[in-house]
Write an enzyme that holds these catalytic residues in place. Structure first.
Site, PDB file in Angstrom:
ATOM      1  N   GLY A  46       0.868  -1.181   0.000  1.00  0.00           N
ATOM      2  CA  GLY A  46       0.000   0.000   0.000  1.00  0.00           C
ATOM      3  C   GLY A  46       0.898   1.222   0.000  1.00  0.00           C
ATOM      4  N   GLN A  55      -6.021  -8.624  -2.313  1.00  0.00           N
ATOM      5  CA  GLN A  55      -5.993  -7.629  -1.227  1.00  0.00           C
ATOM      6  C   GLN A  55      -7.411  -7.243  -0.779  1.00  0.00           C
ATOM      7  OE1 GLN A  55      -4.114  -7.553  -3.952  1.00  0.00           O
ATOM      8  NE2 GLN A  55      -2.198  -6.446  -3.687  1.00  0.00           N
ATOM      9  N   ASP A 114      -1.481   4.819  -6.134  1.00  0.00           N
ATOM     10  CA  ASP A 114      -0.047   4.586  -5.892  1.00  0.00           C
ATOM     11  C   ASP A 114       0.800   5.737  -6.386  1.00  0.00           C
ATOM     12  OD1 ASP A 114      -1.316   1.730  -6.037  1.00  0.00           O
ATOM     13  OD2 ASP A 114       0.517   1.661  -4.843  1.00  0.00           O
TER      14      ASP A 114
END
Ligand code: MRU
Length: 342
Positions: A45, A193, A234
């Site tokens: 993450g 995830q 991201d």
């Protein structure tokens, strides 16, 4: 829930590869152990990668045996190179390392003060992230209405950050305000995830969640079973947001059916001097695709393509929620000049 903590040369975090069935606490004591944890996604993450990388340098400082400041800076730069070689796409990792290196070189302090400063700056990066996520939650919750059913992808929760989460921070804040919301989480192949981490977090908080496989999302958006999409990022660049593979198709479909598509991310994820074509999209190992967990599912020897992230142009994004507020579609042109971001 604080995901990562520093205590006298030991970084404590949870091994995310083992969740949700085993809660294994990792005690990371060296730079190489931190690099391994990042590479193998025990920590993951974007914001958590930033804090983890920063603590990686703190471990170098804590364990350093060199006797001069010059040697120490050399050692630190080499540690930063090791950490930069772990995962290429989330900018937070690079941002945190460069921030620490710049700071110690700018402030010309003594050797022992410089060592201390590395540790203090890492702590500061972690604390700031926890604070930013609360602020993202507060701004984002204003976009969420009572009764909303929100689709989220991957895990942009407390586990992906130092605390509280970005996309899940928005959902948490709306829930804490008493809004009766529900979440639909995509499983997020290949590493799951969504199924493993997002569902785990939301269940712990008592927030209603339903799990779908990734290929169900289009139907669910078309049928208006959900009325908002909130994801993390991201890297946010001049022309697009880069996030977990699968984000782009969700954005296109949401746009087609008039469903707002929001991205929640701290400014440490902004990289506005770059364009998406300059960014390395991580490709991971073939077994993530040919296997489901440890179970092989494909004909052995098949060729595989396994990009971990994709690129969503701004035209599909309704708003970017960050710690100072929200950039809406109309703001995107000026937002690209948002220099204070980094
Ligand atoms: O490969 P991962 O699990 O590190 O990817 C994580 C994501 O894509 C998240 O959506 C992103 O980092 C935002 S986390 C707040």
């Amino acid at each position: 829930m604080r995901t990562i903590e520093w205590n006298e040369g030991i970084v404590t975090t949870i091994d995310q590869t083992k969740l949700p069935h085993e809660e294994i606490i990792l005690k990371i004591r060296t730079l190489n152990e931190m690099a391994e944890a990042i590479r193998n996604m025990r920590v993951r993450g974007a914001p958590l990668l930033g804090a983890s990388a920063a603590y990686g340098l703190a471990l170098t400082a804590f364990n350093s045996r060199v006797t001069s400041k010059e040697e120490f800076i050399k050692e630190l730069k080499s540690s930063a190179q090791t950490l930069k070689a772990t995962r290429p796409t989330a900018v937070n990792l690079f941002w945190a390392l460069d921030r620490i290196l710049k700071k110690i070189q700018a402030l010309n302090k003594s050797f022992s003060e410089t060592k201390q400063m590395v540790i203090q700056e890492a702590q500061k990066i972690a604390d700031e992230d926890a604070k930013a996520n609360r602020a993202i939650g507060k701004h984002g919750a204003e976009l969420i209405d009572d009764g909303d059913i929100i689709l989220t992808h991957c895990n942009a929760g407390a586990l992906a950050t130092v605390e509280y989460g970005t996309a899940l921070g928005v959902i948490r804040a709306a829930w804490e305000q008493g809004k009766k919301i529900q979440v639909i989480a995509t499983e997020t192949r290949p590493l799951l995830q969504g199924a493993r981490l997002t569902v785990y977090e939301l269940k712990r908080d008592g927030i209603p969640v339903k799990l779908i496989t990734d290929n169900m999302a289009g139907f669910i958006i078309q049928k208006k079973i959900i009325n908002k999409v909130v994801v993390g990022a991201d890297r946010i660049v001049q022309d697009a947001i880069i996030n977990k593979i699968g984000t782009f198709s969700l954005a296109v479909i949401a746009n087609e059916f008039g469903v707002p598509f929001y991205v929640a991310a701290p400014k440490s994820t902004f990289d506005l001097s770059k364009e998406s074509k300059e960014i390395v999209i991580e490709e991971r190992k073939r077994e993530e695709v040919t296997h489901f967990g440890s179970q092989p599912v494909a004909v052995s020897g098949v060729e595989v393509y396994n990009p971990a992230f994709d690129i969503t142009p701004y035209k599909y994004v309704s708003g970017i929620i960050h710690e100072d507020g929200v950039f809406f579609k109309k703001d995107f042109r000026t937002f690209r000049n948002y220099n204070s971001a980094r």
